[in-house]
Design an enzyme around this catalytic site. Sequence first.
Site, PDB file in Angstrom:
ATOM      1  N   PHE A 117      29.969  24.698  44.197  1.00 18.57           N
ATOM      2  CA  PHE A 117      29.785  23.671  43.174  1.00 18.57           C
ATOM      3  C   PHE A 117      29.112  24.320  41.967  1.00 18.57           C
ATOM      4  O   PHE A 117      28.438  25.337  42.109  1.00 18.57           O
ATOM      5  CB  PHE A 117      28.903  22.533  43.731  1.00 18.57           C
ATOM      6  N   GLN A 230      24.191  13.106  31.269  1.00 19.69           N
ATOM      7  CA  GLN A 230      25.129  14.168  31.678  1.00 19.69           C
ATOM      8  C   GLN A 230      26.579  13.789  31.387  1.00 19.69           C
ATOM      9  O   GLN A 230      27.029  12.706  31.756  1.00 19.69           O
ATOM     10  CB  GLN A 230      24.991  14.437  33.174  1.00 19.69           C
ATOM     11  N   HIS A 232      30.278  14.962  32.343  1.00 19.60           N
ATOM     12  CA  HIS A 232      30.987  15.789  33.324  1.00 19.60           C
ATOM     13  C   HIS A 232      32.205  16.377  32.618  1.00 19.60           C
ATOM     14  O   HIS A 232      32.898  15.655  31.893  1.00 19.60           O
ATOM     15  CB  HIS A 232      31.414  14.891  34.494  1.00 19.60           C
ATOM     16  N   LEU A 242      36.673  10.275  37.148  1.00 22.63           N
ATOM     17  CA  LEU A 242      36.234  11.615  37.515  1.00 22.63           C
ATOM     18  C   LEU A 242      37.276  12.406  38.291  1.00 22.63           C
ATOM     19  O   LEU A 242      37.905  11.893  39.209  1.00 22.63           O
ATOM     20  CB  LEU A 242      34.978  11.520  38.380  1.00 22.63           C
ATOM     21  N   GLU A 245      34.122  18.075  40.604  1.00 21.95           N
ATOM     22  CA  GLU A 245      33.824  19.497  40.443  1.00 21.95           C
ATOM     23  C   GLU A 245      34.353  20.279  41.653  1.00 21.95           C
ATOM     24  O   GLU A 245      34.620  21.477  41.571  1.00 21.95           O
ATOM     25  CB  GLU A 245      32.303  19.648  40.353  1.00 21.95           C
ATOM     26  N   ARG A 276      27.127  21.929  34.445  1.00 23.89           N
ATOM     27  CA  ARG A 276      27.989  20.945  33.768  1.00 23.89           C
ATOM     28  C   ARG A 276      27.799  20.869  32.267  1.00 23.89           C
ATOM     29  O   ARG A 276      28.758  20.669  31.526  1.00 23.89           O
ATOM     30  CB  ARG A 276      27.732  19.572  34.369  1.00 23.89           C
ATOM     31  N   HIS A 340      28.647  10.634  32.644  1.00 27.69           N
ATOM     32  CA  HIS A 340      28.695  10.658  34.103  1.00 27.69           C
ATOM     33  C   HIS A 340      27.392  10.290  34.791  1.00 27.69           C
ATOM     34  O   HIS A 340      27.389   9.578  35.782  1.00 27.69           O
ATOM     35  CB  HIS A 340      29.108  12.069  34.522  1.00 27.69           C
ATOM     36  N   ARG A 376      21.558  17.877  35.606  1.00 24.27           N
ATOM     37  CA  ARG A 376      21.630  17.835  37.068  1.00 24.27           C
ATOM     38  C   ARG A 376      22.722  18.758  37.584  1.00 24.27           C
ATOM     39  O   ARG A 376      23.782  18.875  36.976  1.00 24.27           O
ATOM     40  CB  ARG A 376      21.945  16.405  37.503  1.00 24.27           C
TER      41      ARG A 376
HETATM   42  C1  LIG Z   1      32.728   9.100  40.019  1.00 21.61           C
HETATM   43  C2  LIG Z   1      31.434   9.696  40.498  1.00 21.61           C
HETATM   44  C3  LIG Z   1      31.439  10.758  41.367  1.00 21.61           C
HETATM   45  C4  LIG Z   1      30.242  11.322  41.807  1.00 21.61           C
HETATM   46  N1  LIG Z   1      30.277  12.388  42.660  1.00 21.61           N
HETATM   47  C5  LIG Z   1      29.116  12.908  43.125  1.00 21.61           C
HETATM   48  C6  LIG Z   1      29.118  13.970  44.061  1.00 21.61           C
HETATM   49  O1  LIG Z   1      30.168  14.446  44.503  1.00 21.61           O
HETATM   50  N2  LIG Z   1      27.921  14.450  44.492  1.00 21.61           N
HETATM   51  C7  LIG Z   1      26.725  13.929  44.054  1.00 21.61           C
HETATM   52  O2  LIG Z   1      25.685  14.403  44.486  1.00 21.61           O
HETATM   53  N3  LIG Z   1      26.701  12.920  43.172  1.00 21.61           N
HETATM   54  C8  LIG Z   1      27.864  12.394  42.708  1.00 21.61           C
HETATM   55  N4  LIG Z   1      27.821  11.354  41.811  1.00 21.61           N
HETATM   56  C9  LIG Z   1      26.531  10.746  41.479  1.00 21.61           C
HETATM   57  C10 LIG Z   1      26.050   9.890  42.634  1.00 21.61           C
HETATM   58  O3  LIG Z   1      27.140   9.348  43.326  1.00 21.61           O
HETATM   59  C11 LIG Z   1      25.166   8.748  42.167  1.00 21.61           C
HETATM   60  O4  LIG Z   1      24.153   9.226  41.332  1.00 21.61           O
HETATM   61  C12 LIG Z   1      24.510   8.037  43.340  1.00 21.61           C
HETATM   62  O5  LIG Z   1      25.453   7.734  44.346  1.00 21.61           O
HETATM   63  C13 LIG Z   1      23.807   6.780  42.869  1.00 21.61           C
HETATM   64  O6  LIG Z   1      23.364   6.062  43.971  1.00 21.61           O
HETATM   65  P1  LIG Z   1      22.339   4.869  43.810  1.00 21.61           P
HETATM   66  O7  LIG Z   1      22.104   4.350  45.165  1.00 21.61           O
HETATM   67  O8  LIG Z   1      21.181   5.341  43.007  1.00 21.61           O
HETATM   68  O9  LIG Z   1      23.116   3.808  42.890  1.00 21.61           O
HETATM   69  P2  LIG Z   1      24.527   3.053  43.066  1.00 21.61           P
HETATM   70  O10 LIG Z   1      25.332   3.572  44.174  1.00 21.61           O
HETATM   71  O11 LIG Z   1      25.142   3.057  41.704  1.00 21.61           O
HETATM   72  O12 LIG Z   1      24.112   1.573  43.447  1.00 21.61           O
HETATM   73  C14 LIG Z   1      23.457   0.716  42.539  1.00 21.61           C
HETATM   74  C15 LIG Z   1      23.223  -0.613  43.214  1.00 21.61           C
HETATM   75  O13 LIG Z   1      22.394  -1.411  42.387  1.00 21.61           O
HETATM   76  C16 LIG Z   1      22.857  -2.732  42.402  1.00 21.61           C
HETATM   77  N5  LIG Z   1      22.417  -3.390  41.151  1.00 21.61           N
HETATM   78  C17 LIG Z   1      22.441  -2.886  39.891  1.00 21.61           C
HETATM   79  N6  LIG Z   1      21.973  -3.797  39.015  1.00 21.61           N
HETATM   80  C18 LIG Z   1      21.633  -4.900  39.738  1.00 21.61           C
HETATM   81  C19 LIG Z   1      21.114  -6.185  39.402  1.00 21.61           C
HETATM   82  N7  LIG Z   1      20.862  -6.546  38.147  1.00 21.61           N
HETATM   83  N8  LIG Z   1      20.904  -7.062  40.415  1.00 21.61           N
HETATM   84  C20 LIG Z   1      21.192  -6.742  41.704  1.00 21.61           C
HETATM   85  N9  LIG Z   1      21.697  -5.545  42.061  1.00 21.61           N
HETATM   86  C21 LIG Z   1      21.914  -4.642  41.095  1.00 21.61           C
HETATM   87  C22 LIG Z   1      24.359  -2.613  42.530  1.00 21.61           C
HETATM   88  O14 LIG Z   1      24.893  -3.795  43.081  1.00 21.61           O
HETATM   89  C23 LIG Z   1      24.477  -1.426  43.485  1.00 21.61           C
HETATM   90  O15 LIG Z   1      24.464  -1.861  44.820  1.00 21.61           O
HETATM   91  C24 LIG Z   1      29.018  10.793  41.361  1.00 21.61           C
HETATM   92  C25 LIG Z   1      29.001   9.716  40.486  1.00 21.61           C
HETATM   93  C26 LIG Z   1      30.199   9.194  40.036  1.00 21.61           C
HETATM   94  C27 LIG Z   1      30.145   8.075  39.030  1.00 21.61           C
END
Ligand SMILES: Cc1cc2nc3c(=O)[nH]c(=O)nc-3n(C[C@H](O)[C@H](O)[C@H](O)COP(=O)(O)OP(=O)(O)OC[C@H]3O[C@@H](n4cnc5c(N)ncnc54)[C@H](O)[C@@H]3O)c2cc1C
Length: 561
Positions: A117, A230, A232, A242, A245, A276, A340, A376
């Site tokens: 990566f 960031q 991507h 996306l 990577e 990135r 991203h 990141r």
């Molecule tokens: C397309 C894509 C691919 C990625 N690939 C990778 C990868 O391969 N490796 C890696 O390490 N990272 C990757 N990332 C980054 C990583 O996936 C995310 O940073 C991480 O999964 C975020 O997790 P989280 O639990 O913080 O938030 P999220 O999974 O975004 O969850 C947010 C939660 O908050 C809730 N929420 C938000 N606002 C409110 C509100 N007002 N009221 C109630 N609930 C609310 C939503 O319902 C949701 O359940 C990727 C990101 C993207 C976009």
Amino acid sequence: MITHDLLIIGGGLAGMRAALEAGKNVDVAVVSKIHPLRSHSGAAQGGIAAVLDGWAQNIGDSLESHIQDTVKGSDYLGDQDAIEILCNEAPGDIRVLDRMGALFSRTDEGRIAQRDFGGHSYARTCYASDKTGHILLQTLYEQMMKQRVKVYPEWHVVSLIIHKNICRGLVAYDMVRGELQVIRAKAILFATGGYGRAYGITSNAHANTGDGLALAYRAGVPLQDMEFVQFHPTGLYRHGILITEGARGEGGYLINKDGERFMERYAPNKMELASRDVVSRAVQTEIDEGRGIDGHVHLDLRHLGKELIMSRLSQIHDIALSFSGIDCTVDPIPIQPTAHYSMGGIPTDVDGRVPGFSGLFAAGECACVSVHGANRLGGNSMLETIVFGRRAGIKAAEYVKKTTLQPMPADALPLIEQKIKLMINNKGEENAANISVELQSNMTLKCGIFRDIDGLTQMQQLIIALKERFKNIGLRDWGMTFNTELIEALELKNILDFSQIIVAGALAREESRGAHSRTDFPNRDDEHWMKHTLAYQGGQGPVLDYKPVIITRYNPQRRVY
Ligand SMILES: Cc1cc2nc3c(=O)[nH]c(=O)nc-3n(C[C@H](O)[C@H](O)[C@H](O)COP(=O)(O)OP(=O)(O)OC[C@H]3O[C@@H](n4cnc5c(N)ncnc54)[C@H](O)[C@@H]3O)c2cc1C
């Protein structure tokens, strides 16, 4: 009134990991505006970084190397105590996920497979084909059901109830029943994810509107390092979806209109697997200087062969075919950089506690611990959700065990009801969707990969104007049941608030570091800017302050790949 010990806002990887840990000891509930399984974590493709003992030594990898790569990747803005925890605790957390039943891809010998990566010195990213986030999200959800954690799905949190910096609960809009509800709690843990939807071209889900950040900011929490966004390098052209990577990790490369592997000129050692920020700037420079093809360059996977593509990158194959009509086993994929990830967010210590508040915690993408600093590394974000989600869950449970419920201010619900009513009944002529599009397209142009004083100043003024226009929006849906127009308006208000902080931080920071690249200040300036930004809510917009970066063992060096 509904009451729980601990409320977790967000059912993504961070929220569910925290819930599993805290739920062992205290009464915890997860409130999520979408069903947890639809959280953006499920879109993560490429993998989760960890140095797995037993194998790492064979390829020369070590925990020390993961730490060094992350510090360098952060352009020396990451807090090194937190980075050490992230990398040192990663192997144990992967083992726990594996035992929970996460279906990681395996090598022929049965080990968890790991791929290259960007910015990592060794192949240390564990993956489940190109659907890693989906697999991990399902696994944690199953565990959460087994543990009978209470979930409030499709409850949109609209306000926090915090008095004298002590948490008392929140107000949420239960979309299905069309009601506002107060939930009391001793503590709240934010796991609300990122804010990519501030930008026109983004890889982020529609739900990624940074709600948690705006709620915390309005409650008096300063937001940290918001100017570091960031981009991507490989978003599908025009869509921003996306292309992982992992595609470059498996050997895919980037070419311009002349068929040249242009990364040779920007990062001769790491080429396409430089970090990135470096690759995104290279792609954008090729496009801006006329060596792109109609606003994009190509990601070429053809030489990898159909068998490898279909086994390890099948989702990428699907995405390119469905959205651009490109069969990537036959033709290269048109790509452009896409917004991203948010490096900044709600400041926390290494146990998820928000300083200055009692009963407030944060983990995952909405938090700023800060392990990613100014940029990141791939695979480190899912890792952050798991490591710091677990740690925050433990500390939040400890906190609620020794605390009592605080009295609720009597006006908490009436105040919010009045605000929502005003918004629904406002007969203004503005439309939230138009304001969103204008904000997003201009953020990409003026506060995107490259920034300068003119663009940022224009953006600052535009946001003030858009906030004025927002006061005059009119909804066409006046009901309370599943009012998605109301939700969009609430989300837009959040986006406008934190976009103003991104721009203010970017304008003030007169240097280039990691993802923040000022064409008028092209160099990193450690003497003046080796510090974290903190943005407080002021009467006339954000008020900025700064705090030092925590350095343990690694002094800043010139960053080359
Ligand atoms: C397309 C894509 C691919 C990625 N690939 C990778 C990868 O391969 N490796 C890696 O390490 N990272 C990757 N990332 C980054 C990583 O996936 C995310 O940073 C991480 O999964 C975020 O997790 P989280 O639990 O913080 O938030 P999220 O999974 O975004 O969850 C947010 C939660 O908050 C809730 N929420 C938000 N606002 C409110 C509100 N007002 N009221 C109630 N609930 C609310 C939503 O319902 C949701 O359940 C990727 C990101 C993207 C976009």
